[in-house]
Write a protein that holds these residues in place. Structure first.
Motif, PDB file in Angstrom:
ATOM      1  N   VAL A 106      -2.942   9.512   5.468  1.00 60.14           N
ATOM      2  CA  VAL A 106      -2.022   8.982   4.446  1.00 60.14           C
ATOM      3  C   VAL A 106      -2.405   7.551   4.089  1.00 60.14           C
ATOM      4  O   VAL A 106      -2.401   7.158   2.916  1.00 60.14           O
ATOM      5  CB  VAL A 106      -0.568   9.053   4.951  1.00 60.14           C
ATOM      6  CG1 VAL A 106       0.367   8.287   4.016  1.00 60.14           C
ATOM      7  CG2 VAL A 106      -0.115  10.499   5.070  1.00 60.14           C
ATOM      8  N   THR A 107      -2.742   6.746   5.104  1.00 60.58           N
ATOM      9  CA  THR A 107      -3.131   5.353   4.875  1.00 60.58           C
ATOM     10  C   THR A 107      -4.381   5.257   4.020  1.00 60.58           C
ATOM     11  O   THR A 107      -4.423   4.513   3.025  1.00 60.58           O
ATOM     12  CB  THR A 107      -3.367   4.648   6.223  1.00 60.58           C
ATOM     13  OG1 THR A 107      -2.174   4.680   6.996  1.00 60.58           O
ATOM     14  CG2 THR A 107      -3.768   3.198   6.001  1.00 60.58           C
ATOM     15  N   VAL A 108      -5.419   6.009   4.378  1.00 60.55           N
ATOM     16  CA  VAL A 108      -6.691   5.939   3.665  1.00 60.55           C
ATOM     17  C   VAL A 108      -6.551   6.490   2.251  1.00 60.55           C
ATOM     18  O   VAL A 108      -6.969   5.856   1.270  1.00 60.55           O
ATOM     19  CB  VAL A 108      -7.785   6.698   4.439  1.00 60.55           C
ATOM     20  CG1 VAL A 108      -9.057   6.793   3.607  1.00 60.55           C
ATOM     21  CG2 VAL A 108      -8.077   6.008   5.760  1.00 60.55           C
ATOM     22  N   LEU A 109      -5.951   7.670   2.107  1.00 60.09           N
ATOM     23  CA  LEU A 109      -5.827   8.288   0.783  1.00 60.09           C
ATOM     24  C   LEU A 109      -4.913   7.477  -0.132  1.00 60.09           C
ATOM     25  O   LEU A 109      -5.193   7.324  -1.329  1.00 60.09           O
ATOM     26  CB  LEU A 109      -5.304   9.718   0.926  1.00 60.09           C
ATOM     27  CG  LEU A 109      -6.255  10.709   1.613  1.00 60.09           C
ATOM     28  CD1 LEU A 109      -5.578  12.071   1.772  1.00 60.09           C
ATOM     29  CD2 LEU A 109      -7.545  10.853   0.812  1.00 60.09           C
ATOM     30  N   ASN A 150       2.284   0.305   2.593  1.00 58.93           N
ATOM     31  CA  ASN A 150       1.941  -0.481   1.415  1.00 58.93           C
ATOM     32  C   ASN A 150       1.676   0.355   0.167  1.00 58.93           C
ATOM     33  O   ASN A 150       2.159   0.016  -0.926  1.00 58.93           O
ATOM     34  CB  ASN A 150       0.730  -1.378   1.720  1.00 58.93           C
ATOM     35  CG  ASN A 150       1.087  -2.546   2.617  1.00 58.93           C
ATOM     36  OD1 ASN A 150       2.251  -2.752   2.943  1.00 58.93           O
ATOM     37  ND2 ASN A 150       0.086  -3.294   3.033  1.00 58.93           N
ATOM     38  N   PRO A 151       0.915   1.466   0.258  1.00 53.93           N
ATOM     39  CA  PRO A 151       0.719   2.284  -0.954  1.00 53.93           C
ATOM     40  C   PRO A 151       2.024   2.859  -1.520  1.00 53.93           C
ATOM     41  O   PRO A 151       2.188   2.939  -2.743  1.00 53.93           O
ATOM     42  CB  PRO A 151      -0.209   3.409  -0.466  1.00 53.93           C
ATOM     43  CG  PRO A 151      -0.888   2.855   0.717  1.00 53.93           C
ATOM     44  CD  PRO A 151       0.107   1.953   1.375  1.00 53.93           C
ATOM     45  N   PHE A 152       2.945   3.247  -0.650  1.00 54.95           N
ATOM     46  CA  PHE A 152       4.223   3.790  -1.122  1.00 54.95           C
ATOM     47  C   PHE A 152       5.019   2.697  -1.848  1.00 54.95           C
ATOM     48  O   PHE A 152       5.631   2.941  -2.900  1.00 54.95           O
ATOM     49  CB  PHE A 152       5.044   4.329   0.043  1.00 54.95           C
ATOM     50  CG  PHE A 152       4.471   5.595   0.634  1.00 54.95           C
ATOM     51  CD1 PHE A 152       4.650   6.828   0.016  1.00 54.95           C
ATOM     52  CD2 PHE A 152       3.744   5.550   1.794  1.00 54.95           C
ATOM     53  CE1 PHE A 152       4.132   7.990   0.555  1.00 54.95           C
ATOM     54  CE2 PHE A 152       3.210   6.703   2.353  1.00 54.95           C
ATOM     55  CZ  PHE A 152       3.396   7.927   1.732  1.00 54.95           C
ATOM     56  N   ILE A 153       5.007   1.488  -1.307  1.00 54.37           N
ATOM     57  CA  ILE A 153       5.766   0.388  -1.899  1.00 54.37           C
ATOM     58  C   ILE A 153       5.223   0.051  -3.283  1.00 54.37           C
ATOM     59  O   ILE A 153       5.975  -0.120  -4.255  1.00 54.37           O
ATOM     60  CB  ILE A 153       5.719  -0.845  -0.988  1.00 54.37           C
ATOM     61  CG1 ILE A 153       6.477  -0.556   0.329  1.00 54.37           C
ATOM     62  CG2 ILE A 153       6.335  -2.053  -1.687  1.00 54.37           C
ATOM     63  CD1 ILE A 153       6.346  -1.656   1.369  1.00 54.37           C
ATOM     64  N   TYR A 154       3.893  -0.036  -3.397  1.00 52.67           N
ATOM     65  CA  TYR A 154       3.298  -0.409  -4.681  1.00 52.67           C
ATOM     66  C   TYR A 154       3.158   0.770  -5.640  1.00 52.67           C
ATOM     67  O   TYR A 154       3.067   0.575  -6.853  1.00 52.67           O
ATOM     68  CB  TYR A 154       1.944  -1.075  -4.455  1.00 52.67           C
ATOM     69  CG  TYR A 154       2.070  -2.553  -4.211  1.00 52.67           C
ATOM     70  CD1 TYR A 154       2.304  -3.423  -5.262  1.00 52.67           C
ATOM     71  CD2 TYR A 154       1.987  -3.077  -2.932  1.00 52.67           C
ATOM     72  CE1 TYR A 154       2.434  -4.785  -5.053  1.00 52.67           C
ATOM     73  CE2 TYR A 154       2.126  -4.441  -2.696  1.00 52.67           C
ATOM     74  CZ  TYR A 154       2.341  -5.283  -3.775  1.00 52.67           C
ATOM     75  OH  TYR A 154       2.494  -6.626  -3.547  1.00 52.67           O
TER      76      TYR A 154
END
Length: 260
Positions: free
Chosen positions: A4-7, A253-257
């Motif tokens: 999830v982090t990388v993608l 971080n990706p979810f927030i942005y």
């Protein structure tokens, strides 16, 4: 969590790179933040996953030093990226007419290069200081990666100089970065309160909401792990706390942005 982090972060990098409308300073720093999150996660999690798969929790001395070095580099670099993003929001809200002049591509590139250079120096210094230490046999680190304070606790020789350097770099770099974020948001709040229209205030707050959430998550988990490790001697709790600040912020971080 690693996938999830990388993608998630890779999606942000590709989106910013492919869409010309996102070629702005804010998304330039966001793209670099996502790339740093990928690097920071890749430094620690794959080794942990391999150890779980082969039922072997060992790591070589050289591997431990490399892991510790890159964790320090990308952690400090992410710290300064958050400061640069806070300054970007400060200029956008407090000096909107001069925004494109101040945050020009050359300045953004120099700011990024300066932040990375500052990040490498303390990491290299700490790693070289660890090389001078002697260690006993049967070393066990109560975390899933080689963290500098945990490694120093295993040394048989004196670590006074190492601890002095840790306190000095933490106070200097941490004080500068936190002061920069506080200064930027103090001026932003002051400017928002002076805005006459409700729409202007909402727009200003919405542009800072994502960054403020990431800053709170990054510093909150970082301070939390060190307070918890100082108050508890339980290896399991220490390892759990390390997951909270080494895995959770990079994954969230990706979810927030992405909401933005």
């Amino acid at each position: 969590m690693y996938l999830v982090t990388v993608l998630g972060n890779l999606t942000i990098v590709l989106a910013v790179s492919s869409d010309s409308k996102l070629h702005t300073p804010m998304y330039f720093f966001l793209c670099n933040l996502s790339f740093t999150d990928i690097c920071l996660s890749t430094t620690t999690i794959p080794k942990m996953l391999v150890n779980i798969q082969i039922h072997n929790q060992s790591i070589t001395y050289t591997g431990c030093l490399h892991q510790m070095f890159f964790v320090l580099v990308f952690s400090v670099f992410e710290n300064f990226l958050l400061v640069a993003m806070a300054y970007d929001r400060y200029v956008a809200i407090c000096h909107p007419l001069r925004y494109t002049v101040i945050m020009n591509p050359c300045f953004c590139g120099l700011l990024l290069l300066f932040s990375f250079s500052i990040s490498v120096m303390p990491a290299l210094l700490h790693s070289l200081m660890v090389l001078r230490l002697s260690f006993c046999t049967e070393l066990k680190i109560p975390q899933f990666f080689c963290e500098l304070p945990q490694v120093l606790r295993l040394a048989c020789s004196s670590i006074r100089i190492n601890n002095i350097l840790i306190y000095f770099t933490n106070c200097t770099l941490g004080g500068v970065s936190i002061s920069g974020v506080i200064f930027s948001y103090t001026r932003i709040v002051s400017a928002v309160l002076r805005m006459p229209s409700t729409g202007g205030k909402y727009k200003a707050v919405s542009t800072c909401g994502s960054h403020l959430s990431v800053v709170s998550l990054f510093y909150g988990t970082g301070f939390g792990v060190y307070f918890s490790s100082a108050l508890t001697l339980s290896p399991k709790k220490t390892a759990l706390a390390s997951v909270m600040y080494m895995v959770l912020p990079q994954m969230m971080n990706p979810f927030i942005y992405s909401l933005r």
